[in-house]
Design a protein around this motif. Structure first.
Motif: not given
Length: 231
Positions: A98-111
């Motif tokens: 909504g509006g100016q906001t975007i987002g994503f679910a961050d996957h588990r990485g190399n920590q």
């Protein structure tokens, strides 16, 4: 050959780029070089105007956001160095909230947590999104924040939802939410088209079907010839 882009869509209509991107991206040295090269005519018309704040995302930008399955995200380390990471997922994993906001679910990485640490430190990010087959590429400036799963499980659940009953199956530990400040469409001239396996299969499917039909026809004709010879 130079490729000057002044915020024009594929059909030649202005997208209302405004001055925000230029104010954030162009320093004195860049402006001086543009003046020497003559490209200031294309890029510098609004530099004398005040920064008007965040550029509103339009339908064209949101379409690329929703269609993306990959992008590169740059953050800034506490020592001032840029740090670039690749993010990918199923089509639709990058959401418009909504509006100016975007987002994503961050996957588990190399920590190592470099990107999330940088975001927590100053929040400044730059995204590079590209549609390689159509040679479209979008640069985005934004301010990001990290929302851990335990702090807002509903947000993470929303970002894992891809629609049509699809969900991200990978383990996701946090949400990355970005308030878009500015964007700019890049010149497509130097972007080399690339295609996913799925896209290639879709393109060649008609030819495979035709080949299979022809093979079936040849087999039928051979059978008829064999039967006629036996008679």
């Amino acid at each position: 050959m130079h490729c000057f882009v002044v915020g024009i869509t594929d059909i030649g209509e202005e997208i209302g780029m405004g001055s925000r991107y230029h104010h954030l991206a162009f320093g004195p040295e860049a402006v001086a070089r543009q003046e020497a090269a003559g490209s200031i005519v294309a890029y510098g018309a609004d530099l004398d105007e005040p920064d008007r704040g965040p550029q509103p995302l339009g339908d064209r930008e949101l379409a690329l956001v929703r269609e993306s399955f990959q992008f590169h995200m740059a953050t800034v380390t506490p020592s001032g160095w840029p740090y670039v990471q690749y993010r990918s997922g199923p089509v639709g994993f990058l959401h418009h909230l909504g509006g100016q906001t975007i987002g994503f679910a961050d996957h588990r990485g190399n920590q190592q947590f470099v990107s999330v640490g940088n975001i927590a430190d100053n929040g400044r990010v730059a995204l590079f999104l590209a549609d390689f087959p159509l040679k479209r590429r979008l640069k985005v400036f934004g301010t990001a924040r990290v929302v851990d799963a335990d702090d807002d499980p509903q947000l993470l659940d929303r970002l894992r939802d891809l629609g049509d009953g699809r969900r991200i199956s990978a383990r996701c530990e946090r949400s990355i939410v970005i308030e878009v400040e500015a964007f700019d469409w890049n010149c497509p001239r130097s972007l080399i088209p690339q295609y996913t396996d799925e896209a290639v299969r879709a393109r060649i499917r008609p030819y495979i079907d035709e080949i299979n039909d022809l093979r079936a026809e040849v087999d039928s004709l051979r059978a008829q010839l064999k039967a006629a010879g036996e008679n």
